[in-house]
Design a protein around this motif. Structure first.
Motif, PDB file in Angstrom:
ATOM      1  N   CYS A  36     -29.709  -7.788 -22.922  1.00 47.38           N
ATOM      2  CA  CYS A  36     -30.443  -7.766 -21.655  1.00 47.38           C
ATOM      3  C   CYS A  36     -31.900  -7.457 -21.966  1.00 47.38           C
ATOM      4  N   GLN A  53     -34.214  -6.662 -20.150  1.00 49.67           N
ATOM      5  CA  GLN A  53     -34.712  -5.569 -19.323  1.00 49.67           C
ATOM      6  C   GLN A  53     -34.250  -4.201 -19.848  1.00 49.67           C
ATOM      7  N   CYS A  54     -32.962  -4.101 -20.138  1.00 51.92           N
ATOM      8  CA  CYS A  54     -32.381  -2.814 -20.557  1.00 51.92           C
ATOM      9  C   CYS A  54     -32.542  -2.551 -22.053  1.00 51.92           C
ATOM     10  N   CYS A 112     -26.607  -8.960 -16.462  1.00 51.60           N
ATOM     11  CA  CYS A 112     -26.485  -7.566 -16.897  1.00 51.60           C
ATOM     12  C   CYS A 112     -25.782  -6.741 -15.812  1.00 51.60           C
ATOM     13  N   CYS A 162     -28.710  -3.872 -14.541  1.00 52.76           N
ATOM     14  CA  CYS A 162     -29.932  -4.214 -13.796  1.00 52.76           C
ATOM     15  C   CYS A 162     -29.879  -5.602 -13.162  1.00 52.76           C
TER      16      CYS A 162
HETATM   17 ZN   LIG Z   1     -30.045  -4.926 -17.887  1.00 54.40          ZN
END
Ligand SMILES: [Zn+2]
Length: 270
Positions: free
Chosen positions: A262, A264-265, A242, A245
């Motif tokens: 992603c 996380q995002c 990503c 992040c």
């Molecule tokens: Zn990310």
């Protein structure tokens, strides 16, 4: 597969080369590229003049004085402008002979592309174009919300549904979900009006910036012609890490299409 921005770039580039030029003759080497009667296609278009090229979604519409035809490049289709005395390659399926000893040639290694005569005045109301929804540039937030609110598909898949909105393919659907910070598997019906408004604007931004990049990448026809995906900086599609992040990008299948995100995002599920 070329997506809307690539097809738009093909349209803009081709216009510089073929407008106001006559079609002196047409050779069709592979019949199945032409939907409908090949003979009628040839007879209708020869001795015509290329007047304009329109685009609806990923379709190009070549408009002549009395007739028009629609072209879909599908996986590998491309147009080249070449000198008429250049040998016809084995992947060349349709040749439009023009003036100044030049040809417009349709080349397609996979042979999935199609051309079809359509009505010059009414092509938008005719198949194959009438089944397409509006483009992101045309649709209102309210209309898009109505369509998504009643849709049971994941948002990523809904973005690919050309009857909801046309012109977004797999690559840009992944990119749009990334900019929305949304998990691509989220049901489309969960998006609020506000999120749908954001989605519409993000779709326009992603497509518009790709069109602008395409416009600067491709200046002319060379031996390679114009085709495929050009140098657009993709954030998530086909990526490993990503760019925001630095978490690993995950790839899953959503309705049989490779989907990159992603974890996380893109946690949001609404
Ligand atoms: Zn990310």
């Amino acid at each position: 597969m070329p997506e809307l921005p690539e097809v738009e770039t093909v349209r803009r580039t081709l216009k510089n080369f073929i407008l106001e030029r006559p079609i002196l003759g047409i050779d069709v080497y592979y019949d199945r590229i032409i939907q409908g009667d090949t003979q009628l296609f040839v007879e209708s278009l020869q001795h015509e003049i290329f007047c304009d090229i329109d685009r609806v979604g990923k379709y190009l519409i070549f408009k002549c004085q009395n007739h028009a035809f629609v072209s879909h490049l599908r996986m590998e289709g491309k147009f080249h402008i070449v000198e008429s005395d250049e040998p016809v390659s084995k992947h060349t399926h349709v040749v439009f002979h023009m003036d100044r000893h030049q040809d417009l040639r349709y080349i397609d290694t996979r042979k999935f592309g199609r051309m079809e005569l359509v009505s010059l005045d009414g092509y938008r109301e005719q198949l194959p174009l009438k089944k397409l929804g509006p483009e992101p540039f045309e649709i209102t937030t309210e209309a898009l919300y109505e369509r998504l609110h009643h849709c049971s598909l994941p948002i990523k898949t809904a973005l690919l549904d050309q009857s909801i909105m046309c012109g977004i393919g797999n690559i840009y659907a992944n990119e749009i979900c990334f900019y929305m910070h949304i998990d691509p598997r989220t049901k489309a019906s969960r998006l609020s009006r506000k999120r749908v408004d954001e989605l519409r604007k993000v779709a326009i931004m992603v497509l518009q910036s790709a069109i602008e990049k395409g416009g600067t990448t491709i200046h002319s026809f060379d031996a390679n012609g114009i085709h495929g995906l050009f140098q657009v900086q993709l954030k998530v599609h086909g990526q490993k890490v990503c760019p925001v992040c630095h978490h690993d990008i995950k790839k899953v299948m959503v309705h049989q299409r490779g989907t990159y995100f992603c974890p996380q995002c893109q946690k949001k599920r609404y």
